[in-house]
Design an enzyme around this catalytic site. Structure first.
Site, short mmCIF file in Angstrom:
data_model
loop_
_atom_site.label_atom_id
_atom_site.label_comp_id
_atom_site.label_asym_id
_atom_site.label_seq_id
_atom_site.Cartn_x
_atom_site.Cartn_y
_atom_site.Cartn_z
N ARG A 165 0.81 -1.22 0.00
CA ARG A 165 0.00 0.00 0.00
C ARG A 165 0.85 1.28 0.00
NH1 ARG A 165 -5.53 -0.12 1.19
NH2 ARG A 165 -6.32 -2.20 0.99
N ARG A 184 -2.92 6.83 -0.01
CA ARG A 184 -3.24 7.98 0.84
C ARG A 184 -2.12 8.49 1.72
NH1 ARG A 184 -8.41 5.01 2.90
NH2 ARG A 184 -6.86 3.38 2.60
N ARG A 196 -6.07 12.31 -6.69
CA ARG A 196 -7.30 11.57 -6.46
C ARG A 196 -8.51 12.52 -6.37
NH1 ARG A 196 -11.37 9.82 -4.82
NH2 ARG A 196 -11.79 8.11 -3.40
N ASP A 253 -6.88 -2.44 -7.32
CA ASP A 253 -7.43 -3.05 -6.10
C ASP A 253 -7.74 -4.51 -6.39
OD1 ASP A 253 -8.47 -1.95 -3.32
OD2 ASP A 253 -9.75 -3.62 -3.94
N TYR A 277 -15.15 -11.73 0.03
CA TYR A 277 -15.86 -10.48 -0.28
C TYR A 277 -17.13 -10.74 -1.10
CZ TYR A 277 -12.17 -7.41 1.49
OH TYR A 277 -11.29 -6.75 2.30
O1 CP3 Z 1 0.31 0.59 -3.17
C1 CP3 Z 1 -0.30 -0.48 -3.35
O2 CP3 Z 1 -0.10 -1.45 -2.61
C2 CP3 Z 1 -1.23 -0.61 -4.54
C3 CP3 Z 1 -2.60 -0.34 -4.29
C4 CP3 Z 1 -3.55 -1.29 -3.59
C5 CP3 Z 1 -4.84 -0.85 -3.19
N1 CP3 Z 1 -5.52 -1.94 -2.71
C6 CP3 Z 1 -5.34 0.52 -3.31
C7 CP3 Z 1 -6.48 0.97 -2.48
C8 CP3 Z 1 -3.47 -2.67 -3.29
C9 CP3 Z 1 -2.31 -3.63 -3.48
C10 CP3 Z 1 -4.72 -3.05 -2.73
C11 CP3 Z 1 -5.05 -4.43 -2.33
C12 CP3 Z 1 -6.21 -4.71 -1.48
N2 CP3 Z 1 -7.45 -4.14 -1.53
C13 CP3 Z 1 -6.26 -5.72 -0.49
C14 CP3 Z 1 -5.14 -6.67 -0.16
C15 CP3 Z 1 -4.14 -6.08 0.76
C16 CP3 Z 1 -4.63 -5.94 2.17
O3 CP3 Z 1 -4.75 -4.79 2.61
O4 CP3 Z 1 -4.88 -6.96 2.82
C17 CP3 Z 1 -7.54 -5.69 0.08
C18 CP3 Z 1 -8.06 -6.59 1.19
C19 CP3 Z 1 -8.29 -4.69 -0.60
C20 CP3 Z 1 -9.71 -4.34 -0.40
C21 CP3 Z 1 -9.90 -2.92 -0.06
N3 CP3 Z 1 -9.67 -1.87 -0.92
C22 CP3 Z 1 -10.38 -2.39 1.15
C23 CP3 Z 1 -10.75 -3.21 2.37
C24 CP3 Z 1 -10.42 -0.99 1.01
C25 CP3 Z 1 -10.96 0.00 2.00
C26 CP3 Z 1 -10.09 0.19 3.15
C27 CP3 Z 1 -9.05 1.22 2.85
O5 CP3 Z 1 -7.87 0.91 2.86
O6 CP3 Z 1 -9.50 2.34 2.61
C28 CP3 Z 1 -9.93 -0.68 -0.28
C29 CP3 Z 1 -9.78 0.66 -0.86
C30 CP3 Z 1 -8.45 1.05 -1.40
N4 CP3 Z 1 -7.61 0.27 -2.14
C31 CP3 Z 1 -7.87 2.33 -1.26
C32 CP3 Z 1 -6.62 2.29 -1.92
C33 CP3 Z 1 -5.64 3.40 -2.09
C34 CP3 Z 1 -8.50 3.52 -0.53
C35 CP3 Z 1 -9.53 4.21 -1.35
C36 CP3 Z 1 -9.12 5.59 -1.83
O7 CP3 Z 1 -7.95 5.96 -1.90
O8 CP3 Z 1 -10.04 6.34 -2.17
#
Ligand code: CP3
Length: 342
Positions: A26, A30, A39, A76, A154
């Site tokens: 990640r 953010r 964004r 994602d 999910y």
């Molecule tokens: O930098 C990186 O790693 C690449 C980007 C990336 C995102 N999601 C961007 C994202 C990666 C590799 C993911 C994977 C992901 N998404 C996982 C596996 C990794 C882990 O955390 O266990 C999972 C379970 C998700 C599902 C997911 N996506 C959730 C639960 C959420 C909401 C919670 C949160 O972190 O806000 C997301 C949203 C998400 N994915 C955001 C980002 C940057 C936030 C939304 C935004 O920026 O508006």
């Protein structure tokens, strides 16, 4: 492909390296003010992810800002269920929500799978190709997907959950339907990841974020065979399995053809080393909360972690970086790795 810095790929292949490579799960997103600014031009997360040039810009931001040894494509894991026909919403500051969920075999029959589903993910392949242009040979690029069990969780649960009891219930009440859904997700994931390799991904990471919700026996039945299929279908590039909470499955993961095993911060390095394959490289596992400590403490603990792993190690956190982590903490972590001397 030759990179200016190929430390990450050499380490992933198990070669001896001058220092361990470092990147953060990640890292794009953010924590970076430049991400938040970019964004803000989009109505929502999904619109952003579906714009390859924007996604590529976000992919490269941590490379420019932090000097990490690998980039990970900005996307994602939930794009896969959407491509199969199960739409989701990303609710600001709350997380994903699926308006309709999978309840039975009839629902599963309606889902697209394989290439027919993966073609809807061309925008991710385009984001990878765009990212490669922006990276311009500096470092390797990681592609990724969710593991079948985590995507299943999910699709059946419909959102994040404290217990995932709806998804886990299906494994007991409808095991055959569960296998049918896991197989459709797997076939789709393979087609999707083949496209990522074709677009330029150098290594693939599989995120099994909810691995720790299963019993050891369930993990062997409902997770391992599908992780095996994915690895077997993609021999062209090295692969990483990150199964969060699955300390109990390390022996099984150690027998799969993944070169790298990601660890969360609950697992002592020696415990993982004893249980995984001798050829495997370990990735992790700094507590993301440790990044809120002072730079001196971060530096000390990072060096201590590297010593404990003792080689065959890719430095990372034990899970994704939390969005409100101070950038100075992240910088202290990356710099501590780069200045590490044996
Ligand atoms: O930098 C990186 O790693 C690449 C980007 C990336 C995102 N999601 C961007 C994202 C990666 C590799 C993911 C994977 C992901 N998404 C996982 C596996 C990794 C882990 O955390 O266990 C999972 C379970 C998700 C599902 C997911 N996506 C959730 C639960 C959420 C909401 C919670 C949160 O972190 O806000 C997301 C949203 C998400 N994915 C955001 C980002 C940057 C936030 C939304 C935004 O920026 O508006």
């Amino acid at each position: 492909m030759n990179y200016q810095n190929d430390l990450f790929l050499r380490a992933a292949r198990g070669e001896q390296v001058e220092r361990p490579p470092v990147w953060l799960m990640r890292q794009a997103g953010r924590i970076l003010p430049q991400y938040r600014a970019l964004r803000a031009n989009f109505p929502d997360f999904k619109a952003f992810v579906k714009t390859p040039k924007a996604a590529a810009t976000a992919t490269v931001q941590p490379v420019d800002e932090l000097g990490v040894d690998a980039a990970i494509v900005f996307s994602d894991i939930l794009v896969v269920p959407e491509a199969m026909g199960l739409d989701y919403e990303m609710i600001e500051a709350k997380g994903p929500k699926f308006p309709k969920v999978i309840e039975n075999q009839g629902d599963i029959d309606q889902l697209l799978e394989g290439v027919a589903a993966a073609t809807h993910l061309e925008y991710v392949w385009d984001a990878i190709a765009e990212s490669k242009k922006l990276i311009d040979g500096r470092i390797p690029l990681i592609g990724f997907a969710g593991a079948p069990w985590t995507i299943f969780a999910y699709m059946v649960e419909g959102s994040g959950s404290k217990t995932f009891s709806v998804a886990r219930r299906m494994l007991y009440q409808q095991p055959e339907a569960a296998h049918a859904l896991l197989q459709k997700i797997t076939t789709t994931t393979i087609a999707y990841l083949k496209g990522q390799i074709a677009a330029g991904a150098d290594l693939l990471q599989i995120f099994d974020s909810w691995a720790g919700e299963l019993t050891p026996e369930q993990y062997r039945i409902f997770a391992i065979p599908y992780l095996q299929q994915i690895a077997d279908a993609l021999p062209e590039v090295p692969k990483t399995i990150f199964a969060k909470g699955a300390w109990f499955a390390l022996e099984d993961l150690g027998e799969l053809p993944y070169q790298v095993v990601g660890l969360d911060w609950n697992i002592p390095p020696a415990f993982a080393r004893e249980r995984t394959g001798s050829h495997q490289v370990l990735q992790g596992n700094f507590d993301p909360c440790n990044l809120y400590a002072s730079p001196a403490e971060i530096r000390h603990n990072t060096h201590e972690m590297i010593r404990q792993f003792g080689g065959k190690h890719i430095v990372n956190l034990g899970h994704g970086v939390y969005p409100d982590t101070p950038l100075d903490g992240v910088r202290a972590f990356v710099d501590a790795v780069k200045t590490y001397h044996k």
